[in-house]
Design an enzyme around this catalytic site. Structure first.
Site, PDB file in Angstrom:
ATOM      1  N   THR A 153      32.428  40.492  47.266  1.00 43.10           N
ATOM      2  CA  THR A 153      33.074  41.718  46.823  1.00 43.10           C
ATOM      3  C   THR A 153      32.120  42.587  45.997  1.00 43.10           C
ATOM      4  O   THR A 153      31.183  42.069  45.372  1.00 43.10           O
ATOM      5  CB  THR A 153      34.294  41.351  45.948  1.00 43.10           C
ATOM      6  N   ASP A 154      32.412  43.881  45.940  1.00 36.72           N
ATOM      7  CA  ASP A 154      31.627  44.765  45.071  1.00 36.72           C
ATOM      8  C   ASP A 154      31.976  44.548  43.593  1.00 36.72           C
ATOM      9  O   ASP A 154      31.274  45.040  42.710  1.00 36.72           O
ATOM     10  CB  ASP A 154      31.812  46.246  45.468  1.00 36.72           C
ATOM     11  N   GLU A 155      33.046  43.787  43.331  1.00 36.73           N
ATOM     12  CA  GLU A 155      33.450  43.579  41.932  1.00 36.73           C
ATOM     13  C   GLU A 155      32.410  42.771  41.156  1.00 36.73           C
ATOM     14  O   GLU A 155      32.404  42.784  39.930  1.00 36.73           O
ATOM     15  CB  GLU A 155      34.825  42.896  41.860  1.00 36.73           C
TER      16      GLU A 155
ATOM     17  N   TYR B  78      37.924  36.487  38.418  1.00 35.11           N
ATOM     18  CA  TYR B  78      37.745  36.554  39.881  1.00 35.11           C
ATOM     19  C   TYR B  78      36.327  36.988  40.214  1.00 35.11           C
ATOM     20  O   TYR B  78      35.623  36.333  40.995  1.00 35.11           O
ATOM     21  CB  TYR B  78      38.756  37.531  40.500  1.00 35.11           C
TER      22      TYR B  78
ATOM     23  N   LYS C 119      33.292  34.907  42.124  1.00 30.37           N
ATOM     24  CA  LYS C 119      32.637  35.376  43.353  1.00 30.37           C
ATOM     25  C   LYS C 119      31.130  35.549  43.112  1.00 30.37           C
ATOM     26  O   LYS C 119      30.319  35.260  43.988  1.00 30.37           O
ATOM     27  CB  LYS C 119      33.257  36.690  43.836  1.00 30.37           C
TER      28      LYS C 119
HETATM   29  P1  NAD Z   1      43.492  36.530  50.942  1.00 31.11           P
HETATM   30  O1  NAD Z   1      43.909  36.117  49.574  1.00 31.11           O
HETATM   31  O2  NAD Z   1      44.378  37.424  51.739  1.00 31.11           O
HETATM   32  O3  NAD Z   1      43.264  35.229  51.841  1.00 31.11           O
HETATM   33  C1  NAD Z   1      42.594  34.104  51.375  1.00 31.11           C
HETATM   34  C2  NAD Z   1      42.794  32.991  52.389  1.00 31.11           C
HETATM   35  O4  NAD Z   1      42.068  31.851  51.921  1.00 31.11           O
HETATM   36  C3  NAD Z   1      44.245  32.570  52.532  1.00 31.11           C
HETATM   37  O5  NAD Z   1      44.544  32.345  53.908  1.00 31.11           O
HETATM   38  C4  NAD Z   1      44.318  31.260  51.768  1.00 31.11           C
HETATM   39  O6  NAD Z   1      45.287  30.362  52.266  1.00 31.11           O
HETATM   40  C5  NAD Z   1      42.914  30.729  51.962  1.00 31.11           C
HETATM   41  N1  NAD Z   1      42.527  29.825  50.871  1.00 31.11           N
HETATM   42  C6  NAD Z   1      42.668  30.029  49.535  1.00 31.11           C
HETATM   43  N2  NAD Z   1      42.219  28.968  48.855  1.00 31.11           N
HETATM   44  C7  NAD Z   1      41.775  28.083  49.785  1.00 31.11           C
HETATM   45  C8  NAD Z   1      41.189  26.801  49.714  1.00 31.11           C
HETATM   46  N3  NAD Z   1      40.993  26.197  48.529  1.00 31.11           N
HETATM   47  N4  NAD Z   1      40.826  26.168  50.855  1.00 31.11           N
HETATM   48  C9  NAD Z   1      41.032  26.772  52.065  1.00 31.11           C
HETATM   49  N5  NAD Z   1      41.609  27.974  52.195  1.00 31.11           N
HETATM   50  C10 NAD Z   1      41.968  28.621  51.072  1.00 31.11           C
HETATM   51  O7  NAD Z   1      42.040  37.139  50.779  1.00 31.11           O
HETATM   52  P2  NAD Z   1      41.359  38.335  51.582  1.00 31.11           P
HETATM   53  O8  NAD Z   1      41.767  39.612  50.980  1.00 31.11           O
HETATM   54  O9  NAD Z   1      41.536  38.111  53.027  1.00 31.11           O
HETATM   55  O10 NAD Z   1      39.836  38.089  51.182  1.00 31.11           O
HETATM   56  C11 NAD Z   1      39.007  37.240  51.959  1.00 31.11           C
HETATM   57  C12 NAD Z   1      37.648  37.168  51.311  1.00 31.11           C
HETATM   58  O11 NAD Z   1      37.091  38.466  51.214  1.00 31.11           O
HETATM   59  C13 NAD Z   1      37.644  36.585  49.900  1.00 31.11           C
HETATM   60  O12 NAD Z   1      36.513  35.772  49.771  1.00 31.11           O
HETATM   61  C14 NAD Z   1      37.544  37.790  49.015  1.00 31.11           C
HETATM   62  O13 NAD Z   1      36.883  37.480  47.816  1.00 31.11           O
HETATM   63  C15 NAD Z   1      36.713  38.730  49.871  1.00 31.11           C
HETATM   64  N6  NAD Z   1      36.954  40.154  49.602  1.00 31.11           N
HETATM   65  C16 NAD Z   1      38.190  40.693  49.760  1.00 31.11           C
HETATM   66  C17 NAD Z   1      38.390  42.051  49.499  1.00 31.11           C
HETATM   67  C18 NAD Z   1      39.729  42.700  49.688  1.00 31.11           C
HETATM   68  O14 NAD Z   1      39.850  43.891  49.375  1.00 31.11           O
HETATM   69  N7  NAD Z   1      40.734  42.034  50.187  1.00 31.11           N
HETATM   70  C19 NAD Z   1      37.331  42.831  49.061  1.00 31.11           C
HETATM   71  C20 NAD Z   1      36.079  42.248  48.891  1.00 31.11           C
HETATM   72  C21 NAD Z   1      35.898  40.905  49.187  1.00 31.11           C
END
Ligand code: NAD
Length: 357
Positions: free
Chosen positions: A134-136, A159, A163
Site C-alpha cells: 500500500t501507499d500508506e 496497519y 505492511k
Molecule cells: P481484504 O481485507 O478485502 O481481503 C483480505 C483477504 O485476506 C480476505 O479474503 C481474508 O480472508 C484473507 N486473509 C486475512 N488474513 C488471512 C490469513 N491470516 N491467512 C490467509 N488469508 C487471510 O483486503 P483487500 O482490500 O483485498 O487487500 C488485499 C491486499 O492489498 C492487502 O495486502 C492490502 O494490504 C493491499 N492493499 C489494499 C488496498 C485497498 O485499497 N483495498 C490498497 C493498497 C494495498
C-alpha cells in the site's frame, strides 16, 4: 498453462484477480485464504466448479500449511494479497496485523524460497512472487507532491507499519536469497465486492439504508482512488513483465477529498435510487470524530509502471464510481450476507480518539 497461487483470493482485490484470471482462461489459480470476516467465497461466483480453480482454506500464519500448498500445487507465480487490511481495526487489534501481515509474509517467503530451490533452472528463473502493498507505508503528504518508488517509509498506523515491515522482508528475501520478488505499492482501491467497512462501500450502504453517512473529521483527507479492475491489470502486468527486486507504485490518477467522494456517491444515489422521501442523499452526511493519526493526503506518481509496463488505468473516477454504485445497488444480498456476521457498519478504531459525534 501456468499456475498462479493467490493468497487472500476471497478478499476484495484477490477475488477481482481470480475472476479476471478465470475469465481469461489461460492460467490455473489456487486460492489460499483463511476466510476471515473479510474473505467471502461468494465473491467468486462460478469459481468452485471451474476446472482451473482450487481453494485451500489455509491461514498464512501456519507455516507448514503454506509450505504444503507450494509442494502440492507447484505454482509458477504467487500473488500475495492475504492481509488484515483495515486501518481502523489495526488501531483496536494491532497484534493480529503483526501476525498475519508480518509473520504470514515471512511464512510465505520461506515457503516460496524453499520451493523455488527445488525447481529446475528454467522454471526457477521464470518463478515470481508478487508482494502487494500500500501507499500508506510512505506516511502522509502535505498539499503538494506525490509518492514514488524512492519515497521514504514513514508508516503512521499499525496497519501501515505492518505492511511496511512485510515490504522490507520481501525486499530482503530478494537481496539476501535472490528470491524473485516484485513489490507493488498502490493507492486506495474501490469497486465491486469490497467489504462495506471501507469508505466507498460503507457510504453506499449507509445511503441505500438511509442511515447517517459518517465522514471522519471535515472530510479533507485526500486519496488517489484506483478502480480495482485497473489495479488487477497493473498487477498482471507486473507479474508478467516486472523486474525482480523492483518496486512499482500504482495509482488511479484520481485524487479526491473524502467529502467529494461521498458527495459524488450521494449524487449517483439520487440519480439511480432516489429516496422515497425525495430528500437528497447528501442530507445524510454526518461529520464524526477523526481517526487517531489519520494521514492527510496520499497521491501516487505512477510514471514508472506506465512507462515501463504500459499499465495505465482505464476508468476515470466518475466512470469507476458509477459502476461501483450500480453494482452495490444490484447486489444488496451480497452486502447483507457480509454484514450478517459481527460487523454491522459500526464505528471502529476510536482508541484515544473519543466518541464519534
Ligand atoms: P481484504 O481485507 O478485502 O481481503 C483480505 C483477504 O485476506 C480476505 O479474503 C481474508 O480472508 C484473507 N486473509 C486475512 N488474513 C488471512 C490469513 N491470516 N491467512 C490467509 N488469508 C487471510 O483486503 P483487500 O482490500 O483485498 O487487500 C488485499 C491486499 O492489498 C492487502 O495486502 C492490502 O494490504 C493491499 N492493499 C489494499 C488496498 C485497498 O485499497 N483495498 C490498497 C493498497 C494495498
Amino acid at each position: 498453462m501456468s499456475t498462479i497461487l493467490v493468497t487472500g483470493g476471497a478478499g476484495f482485490i484477490g477475488s477481482a484477480v481470480i475472476r479476471r484470471v478465470l475469465r481469461d482462461g489461460e492460467h490455473r489459480v489456487i486460492n489460499v485464504d483463511a476466510l476471515t470476516y473479510a474473505g467471502n467465497l461468494e465473491s467468486l461466483p462460478g469459481a468452485a466448479n471451474h476446472p482451473n480453480y482450487s481453494f485451500e482454506h489455509v491461514n498464512v500464519r501456519d507455516a507448514s500449511a503454506v509450505a504444503r500448498c507450494f509442494r502440492e500445487y507447484r505454482p509458477d507465480a504467487v500473488i500475495h494479497l492475504a492481509a488484515e487490511s483495515h486501518v481502523d481495526r489495526s488501531i483496536d487489534e494491532p497484534g493480529a496485523f503483526v501476525m498475519t501481515n508480518v509473520v504470514g509474509t515471512v511464512n510465505l517467503l520461506e515457503a516460496a524460497l524453499d520451493y523455488s530451490r527445488s525447481l529446475p533452472a528454467a522454471r526457477a528463473q521464470a518463478f515470481r512472487v508478487l508482494h502487494v502493498s500500500t501507499d500508506e507505508v510512505y506516511g502522509s503528504l502535505g498539499p503538494a507532491g506525490r509518492f514514488h518508488e524512492q519515497s521514504a517509509y514513514q508508516p503512521n498506523s499499525p496497519y501501515a507499519a505492518s505492511k511496511a515491515a512485510s515490504d522490507h522482508l520481501a525486499r530482503a528475501w530478494f537481496q539476501t536469497y535472490r528470491l524473485p520478488v516484485v513489490l507493488t505499492n498502490c493507492s486506495n482501491n474501490y469497486g465491486p465486492y469490497q467489504f462495506p467497512e471501507k469508505l466507498v462501500p460503507l457510504m453506499i450502504m449507509k445511503g441505500i439504508a438511509e442511515q447517517p453517512m459518517p465522514v471522519y473529521g471535515r472530510g479533507e483527507h485526500t486519496r488517489d482512488w484506483l478502480y480495482v479492475d485497473d489495479h488487477v491489470e497493473a498487477l498482471l502486468a507486473v507479474l508478467a513483465r516486472g523486474r525482480p527486486g523492483e518496486t512499482y507504485c500504482i495509482g488511479g490518477r484520481s485524487e479526491r477529498r473524502n467529502i467529494d467522494v461521498v458527495r459524488a456517491i450521494c449524487a449517483l444515489l439520487d440519480e439511480l435510487a432516489p429516496r422515497p422521501s425525495g430528500r437528497p442523499a447528501a442530507s445524510l452526511i454526518t461529520f464524526v470524530a477523526d481517526r487517531p493519526g489519520h494521514d492527510l493526503r496520499y497521491a501516487i506518481d505512477s510514471t514508472k509502471i506506465v512507462d515501463e509496463l504500459g499499465a495505465t488505468p482505464r476508468e476515470s473516477f466518475e466512470s469507476g464510481l458509477r459502476k461501483t454504485v450500480e453494482w452495490y445497488l444490484a447486489n444488496t444480498e451480497w452486502t447483507d450476507r457480509c454484514l450478517s456476521g459481527a460487523y454491522t457498519g459500526q464505528r471502529l478504531g476510536l482508541e484515544m480518539g473519543g466518541a464519534a459525534s
